[in-house]
Write a protein that holds these residues in place. Structure first.
Motif, PDB file in Angstrom:
ATOM      1  N   ALA A  29       1.119  -0.979  -0.446  1.00 14.40           N
ATOM      2  CA  ALA A  29       0.247  -0.151  -0.557  1.00 14.40           C
ATOM      3  C   ALA A  29       0.114   0.989  -0.002  1.00 14.40           C
ATOM      4  CB  ALA A  29      -1.242   0.148   1.425  1.00 14.40           C
ATOM      5  N   PRO A  30       1.126   1.619  -1.226  1.00 20.65           N
ATOM      6  CA  PRO A  30       1.500   3.161  -1.092  1.00 20.65           C
ATOM      7  C   PRO A  30       0.363   4.055  -0.894  1.00 20.65           C
ATOM      8  CG  PRO A  30       1.037   2.803  -3.337  1.00 20.65           C
ATOM      9  CD  PRO A  30       0.667   1.884  -2.429  1.00 20.65           C
ATOM     10  N   SER A  31       0.650   5.344  -0.486  1.00 18.34           N
ATOM     11  CA  SER A  31      -0.751   6.327  -0.565  1.00 18.34           C
ATOM     12  C   SER A  31      -1.246   6.227  -1.336  1.00 18.34           C
ATOM     13  CB  SER A  31       0.340   7.943  -0.415  1.00 18.34           C
ATOM     14  OG  SER A  31       0.857   8.282  -1.638  1.00 18.34           O
ATOM     15  N   ALA A  32      -2.956   6.994  -0.722  1.00 19.06           N
ATOM     16  CA  ALA A  32      -3.928   6.348  -2.331  1.00 19.06           C
ATOM     17  C   ALA A  32      -4.027   7.725  -2.855  1.00 19.06           C
ATOM     18  CB  ALA A  32      -5.271   6.015  -1.068  1.00 19.06           C
ATOM     19  N   ASN A  33      -3.535   8.698  -3.215  1.00 22.06           N
ATOM     20  CA  ASN A  33      -3.349   9.621  -4.044  1.00 22.06           C
ATOM     21  C   ASN A  33      -2.713   9.606  -5.491  1.00 22.06           C
ATOM     22  OD1 ASN A  33      -0.807   9.966  -2.582  1.00 22.06           O
ATOM     23  ND2 ASN A  33      -0.576  10.720  -4.562  1.00 22.06           N
ATOM     24  N   ARG A  34      -2.684  10.336  -6.741  1.00 28.44           N
ATOM     25  CA  ARG A  34      -2.736  10.133  -7.638  1.00 28.44           C
ATOM     26  C   ARG A  34      -0.899  10.046  -7.701  1.00 28.44           C
ATOM     27  NH1 ARG A  34      -4.067   8.203 -12.813  1.00 28.44           N
ATOM     28  NH2 ARG A  34      -3.160   9.487 -13.185  1.00 28.44           N
ATOM     29  N   SER A  35      -0.104   9.486  -8.648  1.00 29.90           N
ATOM     30  CA  SER A  35       1.227  10.213  -8.415  1.00 29.90           C
ATOM     31  C   SER A  35       1.443  11.313  -8.419  1.00 29.90           C
ATOM     32  CB  SER A  35       2.055   9.357  -9.087  1.00 29.90           C
ATOM     33  OG  SER A  35       3.329   8.499  -8.738  1.00 29.90           O
ATOM     34  N   GLY A  36       2.535  11.889  -7.402  1.00 34.56           N
ATOM     35  CA  GLY A  36       2.638  13.474  -7.734  1.00 34.56           C
ATOM     36  C   GLY A  36       2.352  14.689  -6.702  1.00 34.56           C
ATOM     37  N   LYS A  37       0.795  13.760  -6.495  1.00 37.40           N
ATOM     38  CA  LYS A  37       0.029  14.974  -5.624  1.00 37.40           C
ATOM     39  C   LYS A  37       0.182  14.729  -4.073  1.00 37.40           C
ATOM     40  CE  LYS A  37      -2.939  16.445  -8.353  1.00 37.40           C
ATOM     41  NZ  LYS A  37      -3.315  18.653  -8.287  1.00 37.40           N
ATOM     42  N   PRO A  38      -0.425  15.636  -3.787  1.00 40.86           N
ATOM     43  CA  PRO A  38      -0.062  15.462  -2.136  1.00 40.86           C
ATOM     44  C   PRO A  38      -0.809  14.144  -1.037  1.00 40.86           C
ATOM     45  CG  PRO A  38      -0.809  17.742  -2.211  1.00 40.86           C
ATOM     46  CD  PRO A  38      -0.888  17.041  -4.070  1.00 40.86           C
ATOM     47  N   SER A  39      -0.766  13.843  -0.371  1.00 38.62           N
ATOM     48  CA  SER A  39      -1.293  12.709  -0.027  1.00 38.62           C
ATOM     49  C   SER A  39      -2.437  13.267   0.725  1.00 38.62           C
ATOM     50  CB  SER A  39      -0.453  11.922   1.550  1.00 38.62           C
ATOM     51  OG  SER A  39       1.227  11.675   0.413  1.00 38.62           O
ATOM     52  N   PRO A  40      -3.576  11.797   0.565  1.00 38.07           N
ATOM     53  CA  PRO A  40      -4.529  11.921   1.550  1.00 38.07           C
ATOM     54  C   PRO A  40      -4.915  12.297   2.306  1.00 38.07           C
ATOM     55  CG  PRO A  40      -4.222   9.895  -0.191  1.00 38.07           C
ATOM     56  CD  PRO A  40      -3.461  10.284   0.190  1.00 38.07           C
ATOM     57  N   THR A  41      -5.250  12.919   3.545  1.00 36.01           N
ATOM     58  CA  THR A  41      -5.519  12.876   4.782  1.00 36.01           C
ATOM     59  C   THR A  41      -7.177  12.479   4.858  1.00 36.01           C
ATOM     60  OG1 THR A  41      -5.452  15.173   5.007  1.00 36.01           O
ATOM     61  CG2 THR A  41      -3.244  13.958   5.245  1.00 36.01           C
ATOM     62  N   GLU A  42      -7.647  12.588   4.043  1.00 36.85           N
ATOM     63  CA  GLU A  42      -9.232  12.268   4.430  1.00 36.85           C
ATOM     64  C   GLU A  42      -9.639  11.665   3.348  1.00 36.85           C
ATOM     65  OE1 GLU A  42     -11.026  16.213   4.259  1.00 36.85           O
ATOM     66  OE2 GLU A  42      -9.426  17.558   5.877  1.00 36.85           O
ATOM     67  N   ALA A  43     -10.499  10.705   3.544  1.00 36.28           N
ATOM     68  CA  ALA A  43     -11.333   9.919   2.318  1.00 36.28           C
ATOM     69  C   ALA A  43     -11.834  10.923   1.284  1.00 36.28           C
ATOM     70  CB  ALA A  43     -12.480   8.932   2.562  1.00 36.28           C
ATOM     71  N   ALA A  44     -12.302  11.981   0.940  1.00 39.37           N
ATOM     72  CA  ALA A  44     -12.058  13.250   0.457  1.00 39.37           C
ATOM     73  C   ALA A  44     -11.160  13.455  -0.804  1.00 39.37           C
ATOM     74  CB  ALA A  44     -13.140  14.377   0.344  1.00 39.37           C
ATOM     75  N   HIS A  45     -10.670  13.195  -0.131  1.00 33.87           N
ATOM     76  CA  HIS A  45      -8.724  13.344  -0.910  1.00 33.87           C
ATOM     77  C   HIS A  45      -8.828  12.218  -1.833  1.00 33.87           C
ATOM     78  CE1 HIS A  45      -7.299  15.878   2.584  1.00 33.87           C
ATOM     79  NE2 HIS A  45      -8.551  16.859   1.783  1.00 33.87           N
ATOM     80  N   VAL A  46      -9.313  11.060  -1.157  1.00 35.56           N
ATOM     81  CA  VAL A  46      -8.636   9.473  -1.956  1.00 35.56           C
ATOM     82  C   VAL A  46      -9.771  10.145  -2.996  1.00 35.56           C
ATOM     83  CG1 VAL A  46      -8.484   7.628  -2.197  1.00 35.56           C
ATOM     84  CG2 VAL A  46      -7.886   8.520   0.341  1.00 35.56           C
ATOM     85  N   TYR A  47     -11.140   9.955  -2.923  1.00 39.95           N
ATOM     86  CA  TYR A  47     -12.133  10.558  -3.665  1.00 39.95           C
ATOM     87  C   TYR A  47     -11.921  11.305  -4.789  1.00 39.95           C
ATOM     88  CZ  TYR A  47     -16.829   9.986  -5.319  1.00 39.95           C
ATOM     89  OH  TYR A  47     -17.755   9.693  -5.900  1.00 39.95           O
ATOM     90  N   GLU A  48     -11.419  12.277  -4.501  1.00 40.78           N
ATOM     91  CA  GLU A  48     -11.125  13.036  -5.370  1.00 40.78           C
ATOM     92  C   GLU A  48      -9.750  12.833  -6.626  1.00 40.78           C
ATOM     93  OE1 GLU A  48     -10.631  16.815  -2.634  1.00 40.78           O
ATOM     94  OE2 GLU A  48      -8.894  16.976  -3.625  1.00 40.78           O
ATOM     95  N   ASP A  49      -8.911  12.506  -6.237  1.00 40.68           N
ATOM     96  CA  ASP A  49      -8.047  11.372  -6.900  1.00 40.68           C
ATOM     97  C   ASP A  49      -8.266  10.466  -7.639  1.00 40.68           C
ATOM     98  OD1 ASP A  49      -6.520  14.051  -5.868  1.00 40.68           O
ATOM     99  OD2 ASP A  49      -4.687  12.695  -5.525  1.00 40.68           O
ATOM    100  N   LEU A  50      -8.847   9.762  -7.092  1.00 43.51           N
ATOM    101  CA  LEU A  50      -8.900   8.232  -7.730  1.00 43.51           C
ATOM    102  C   LEU A  50     -10.475   7.736  -7.763  1.00 43.51           C
ATOM    103  CD1 LEU A  50      -6.458   6.673  -5.237  1.00 43.51           C
ATOM    104  CD2 LEU A  50      -6.485   7.044  -7.005  1.00 43.51           C
ATOM    105  N   LYS A  51     -11.280   8.966  -7.889  1.00 43.85           N
ATOM    106  CA  LYS A  51     -12.837   8.318  -8.764  1.00 43.85           C
ATOM    107  C   LYS A  51     -13.009   7.737  -9.757  1.00 43.85           C
ATOM    108  CE  LYS A  51     -17.372  11.017  -9.413  1.00 43.85           C
ATOM    109  NZ  LYS A  51     -17.509  11.995 -10.112  1.00 43.85           N
ATOM    110  N   GLY A  52     -13.251   7.339  -9.827  1.00 42.27           N
ATOM    111  CA  GLY A  52     -14.222   6.472 -11.247  1.00 42.27           C
ATOM    112  C   GLY A  52     -12.452   5.219 -11.327  1.00 42.27           C
ATOM    113  N   LEU A  53     -11.940   4.926 -10.540  1.00 42.66           N
ATOM    114  CA  LEU A  53     -10.370   4.847 -10.747  1.00 42.66           C
ATOM    115  C   LEU A  53     -10.293   3.524  -9.794  1.00 42.66           C
ATOM    116  CD1 LEU A  53      -7.704   6.990 -11.108  1.00 42.66           C
ATOM    117  CD2 LEU A  53      -8.884   5.518 -12.759  1.00 42.66           C
ATOM    118  N   ILE A  54     -10.600   3.245  -8.068  1.00 39.50           N
ATOM    119  CA  ILE A  54     -10.703   2.490  -8.101  1.00 39.50           C
ATOM    120  C   ILE A  54     -11.876   2.279  -7.331  1.00 39.50           C
ATOM    121  CG2 ILE A  54      -8.511   2.996  -6.886  1.00 39.50           C
ATOM    122  CD1 ILE A  54      -9.279   4.147  -4.467  1.00 39.50           C
TER     123      ILE A  54
END
Ligand code: AMP
Ligand code: MG
Length: 342
Positions: free
Chosen positions: A144-169
């Motif tokens: 498990a790496p951080s759940a962000n798009r590569s290069g972006k700040p790492s997510p500290t909230e689920a909403a950040h994950v959703y922003e970056d990876l919606k439709g991809l996971i």
């Protein structure tokens, strides 16, 4: 692909949700989950095709190794050899916690794309009830790496994950905001003395209190330790160019004036009490000299900058004590080494 975001907290009956997550993982899918550092994007670490999906969802360079997360300390010996007495001491003191230990790997257990190009494996036991519950329900290791798009700040909230990876996971377990806010410390136990490859949530001071002096990798991004391949990539970067700036109020004020004269709009990331009213946007990251607070708020602040029209971001530096070393490591990377000099 539809992305389901599911809350888990103590007041809910969560069994079904963990089962859903485990079903996805055992059938070769990926799941995002909270840890005490940042949100992780997990796949069963023994399943090469599942691990491949992490690289795809993140857009992560395939030569950047992933950390293996385990739910019990003893599991470490299933995947690694050369576990020294010092390593045992560190595991006793700081696991579960934000400390990744790099060991020689036992060949053929962890999928080869988890540790591309190296004979070692980085392992940690996260200190978060949701991560631990997921690992125990899975009864297997999670790469498990951080759940962000590569290069972006790492997510500290689920909403950040959703922003970056919606439709991809397919699935995000939402356990609220993470605590520490920067990633784990990566400590290479295959060198003598051990080497800090990446500063993080477990400070050098904490490590040295248990095993004595360790080697600290270079803090400047241009000269990162070659043993940690991932360190060469620019990371954590918001869209507008970011410059690190000294905490001196006059310097900051003059910088804002100069930039305004050039017609640029300025966002500042800095302590709560900084007296710079002229900035176009101000994102506070806690009381001055409180590096724990800054670690906890930094990635959210970097993401907030992306919601502004700022042409330039000035991030106020902090000292290197405690988790300050990790905070400055991330800021210097987000800045790609740039400093604002008046
Ligand atoms: P992330 O998963 O995004 O938190 O990044 C994990 C980082 O840990 C990688 O970029 C590497 O720098 C480091 N890392 C993980 N495994 C190893 C390893 N086996 N050897 C050296 N560094 C590692
Ligand atoms: Mg990362």
């Amino acid at each position: 692909m539809e992305t389901i975001l599911i809350p888990v907290d103590k007041t809910l009956d969560n069994k079904k949700k963990y089962k859903q997550a485990v079903d996805i993982l055992t059938s070769g899918g990926v799941v995002a989950f909270p840890t005490e550092t940042v949100y992780g994007l997990g796949a069963l670490a023994t399943d090469e095709q599942a691990v491949q999906k992490i690289f795809e969802a993140k857009g992560r360079p395939s030569d950047n190794p992933l950390i293996v997360h385990i739910g019990n300390k003893e599991d470490v010996s299933n995947y690694a050899t050369g576990i020294t007495e010092d390593a045992e001491k560190l595991m006793t003191a700081y696991w579960p916690g934000p400390l990744t230990l790099v060991f020689d790997k036992i060949p053929g257990v962890i999928a080869s794309n988890v540790t591309p190009g190296v004979e070692t494996v980085g392992i940690r036991m996260p200190d978060h009830p949701v991560a631990l519950e997921l690992l125990r329900a899975l009864a297997g290791p999670l790469a498990a790496p951080s759940a962000n798009r590569s290069g972006k700040p790492s997510p500290t909230e689920a909403a950040h994950v959703y922003e970056d990876l919606k439709g991809l996971i397919p699935f995000i377990l939402d356990g609220g905001q993470t605590g520490i806010g920067v990633e784990s410390t990566v400590l290479d136990m295959t060198t003598s003395p051990p080497t800090i490859l990446r500063p993080g949530g477990t400070t050098q001071e904490m490590i040295e209190a248990i095993i004595g002096p360790v080697r600290a990798g270079s803090k400047s991004p241009g000269e990162q330790a070659p043993r940690s391949p991932g360190m060469k990539y620019m990371h954590y970067a918001p869209e507008a160019p970011l410059f690190v700036i000294s905490p001196d109020t006059t310097t900051i004020r003059e910088a804002v004036e100069t930039l305004h004269r050039e017609g640029k709009r300025v966002a500042i990331i800095g302590p709560d009490d900084l007296d710079v009213l002229a900035a176009d946007w101000y994102f506070a990251v806690g009381p001055r000299n409180n590096n724990d607070a800054m670690a906890s708020h930094l990635y959210r602040a970097l993401r907030q900058c992306d919601l502004t029209e700022a042409d330039i971001i000035l991030a106020v530096e902090t000292d290197l004590t405690g988790v300050g070393a990790a905070v400055m490591n991330r800021l210097i990377k987000a800045a790609d080494g740039k400093r604002y000099i008046d």
